[in-house]
Design an enzyme around this catalytic site. Structure first.
Site, PDB file in Angstrom:
ATOM      1  CG  ASP A  17      -1.731  -1.278   1.370  1.00 12.18           C
ATOM      2  OD1 ASP A  17      -2.119  -1.852   0.336  1.00 12.18           O
ATOM      3  OD2 ASP A  17      -1.956  -1.707   2.511  1.00 12.18           O
ATOM      4  CD  GLU A  19      -8.896  -2.455  -1.407  1.00 13.03           C
ATOM      5  OE1 GLU A  19      -9.481  -2.669  -0.324  1.00 13.03           O
ATOM      6  OE2 GLU A  19      -8.063  -3.237  -1.897  1.00 13.03           O
TER       7      GLU A  19
END
Length: 504
Positions: free
Chosen positions: A14, A173
């Site tokens: 991420d 997301e």
């Protein structure tokens, strides 16, 4: 010139990046490990050095009740008006918050919480002074949700509204909002953070939409491709000092059939070009390779990794982390000079709790990981050694333990509900060198008395610690640990040094 992917190997998922002049700063997720949110610096987007962590105090991060793959989810780092901001989600705590600092190498503020549900928050500072907070969540329906906030207090200044629900993939997301030219771009991840992962993008003339999806979505994905890199997604865009555009994103390097990976999700880099219509293209029409052209990046020499940590400093090196928020009574760098000392707590590695555990990410498939341990347990249950650890249900240990009043060397495997000490033998010496050798398929556990050749004591398959078997969002750690197996240990375990030698 070329560079190699991943640019940050091992469990560093991420990624989010920002630039200040010719300095780049990057953060990644950390889940149940403490300190939280590893922080890296680079001059060229390729060679990264870890500065430390953003969340270093218990006032910033409480992971006491975090389950495996709980805790800190995807962060975003941004720079505005001389201040760095990092926003993230503690899914095991109060949810979304941000911290800030003028010096990323120093201390960051205590959390400012935002009353907005979801995960993977993004901060966007518009030219008119408005600050937009965007999250992804299922509670109100799948998609990217947005509000305006007061960045001084975290207070919402508008209602939360859906701005884009993506291109149709599951689990939209990781939203990031940018202003580039006359357009506002909203980039998200879809497909879930597994083999169907992808990056999609939309744009609008307003920061709050309505957003029009790119006709070429997804702009990054390796789904259904025969590639050594899989699960590419969760990207962030950055413009280099020379005006070129780049993207950092996560990916995995699986192997075997069926495919499995145990190093975790890693940080990759790819160049970004723009179509005549104003849409970004990541890499080779949405794909990336292990070797990529560096383009106009001025590559800097990479730092030579230090193999041995002698624990001679007053603080731990940035690579070391604890499993959840640590108990100070479990460890010390000063109780024995030049050693890391662990005091075994009642907690074992089989519990989703806070054991006496200090480890670092496995960042290479092949390598040698070793530690010098001095430990003379006197009470039943006292144990210390090395663990190869994915989570509390999947790990291997080589250790010294007191069993039925006798000091023994043990090798143990925990694989789901299967738990077994596979080898044990009497051990008379107080000192031992414990070693783990790894290749892509196998861990080999060795022991040696000082000055003697090592002997093999056990083996364990790497694939049994993979995400595909063990589950979760993290990667393997090589860690020093101690435990009293239900009681607090009275005997300290002294680690004189630790070697990490990657062979790739």
């Amino acid at each position: 010139m070329t560079y190699s992917n991943p640019v940050i190997s091992g469990f560093h998922p991420d990624p989010s990046v920002c630039r200040v002049g010719d300095d780049y700063f990057l953060v990644t997720s950390s889940f149940e490990y403490f300190p939280g949110v590893p922080l890296f610096h680079s001059k060229d987007l390729v060679n990264w050095q870890q500065l430390g962590h953003v969340l270093t105090r218990t006032s910033q991060l409480n992971l006491r009740k975090a389950g495996s793959s709980g805790g800190i989810y995807a962060p975003t780092i941004r720079y505005h008006g001389g201040v760095f901001y990092m926003t993230t989600t503690n899914v095991s705590g109060r949810g979304n918050f941000y911290v800030y600092t003028e010096d990323p190498r120093g201390e960051w503020s205590d959390p400012v919480y935002v009353d907005q549900p979801g995960i993977d928050p993004d901060l966007f500072f518009d030219e008119d002074g408005s600050v937009y907070y965007t999250t992804a969540h299922d509670a109100m329906g799948q998609g990217a949700y947005q509000s305006r906030i007061d960045v001084l207090t975290g207070e919402r200044l508008s209602d939360i509204r859906l701005v884009w629900n993506g291109s149709g993939g599951q689990h939209p997301e990781a939203p990031h909002l940018y202003r580039i030219g006359e357009w506002y771009y909203l980039m998200i991840a879809e497909g879930g953070t597994e083999y169907g992962h992808m990056v999609t993008i939309a744009r609008s003339k307003r920061p709050d939409g309505p957003f029009e999806g790119c006709p070429h979505n997804p702009i990054l994905s390796h789904r259904s491709l025969r590639s050594p890199i899989q699960a590419t997604g969760h990207a962030d865009l950055i413009q280099a000092e020379d005006g070129s555009w780049w993207s950092v994103f996560l990916g995995i390097r699986p192997y075997g059939y069926p495919m499995h990976h145990h190093l975790g999700r890693e940080t990759f880099l790819a160049p970004v070009t723009w179509t005549e219509e104003g849409w970004p293209v990541i890499g080779y029409h949405g794909t990336v390779a292990e070797t990529m052209p560096a383009g106009t990046l001025r590559l800097q020499p990479g730092a030579v990794p230090q193999v041995r940590d002698d624990f001679d400093h007053s603080v731990l090196a940035p690579c070391w982390t604890f499993l959840r928020t640590p108990d100070q009574e479990n460890w010390s760098l000063t109780d024995k000079s030049g050693c890391l000392t662990l005091y075994g707590s009642p907690v074992t590695l089989n519990e989703a709790d806070t054991p006496a555990f200090i480890g670092r990410r496995q960042q290479h498939f092949a390598g040698r990981f070793a530690a010098h341990l001095t430990f003379a347990p006197q009470h039943n249950g006292e144990e210390a050694g090395l663990t190869v650890f994915m989570n509390e249900r999947f790990h291997y240990e080589i250790a010294v333990a007191c069993i039925a009043g006798e000091r023994k060397l043990i090798f143990r495997r925990r694989l789901g509900s299967l738990w077994k000490v596979e080898h044990e033998m009497p051990w008379l010496s107080e000192a031992v060198v414990l070693t783990v050798r790894a290749d892509q398929n196998l861990y080999v556990f060795e022991y040696a008395e000082e000055g003697k050749e090592p002997a093999v004591f056990g083996k364990g398959e790497c694939g049994l610690l993979s995400t595909e078997v063990a589950g979760g969002f993290t990667g393997v750690f090589i860690a020093m640990y101690a435990t009293g197996n239900g009681e607090r240990a009275l005997t300290p375990a002294h680690f004189d040094w630790f070697d990490y030698e990657g062979n790739e």
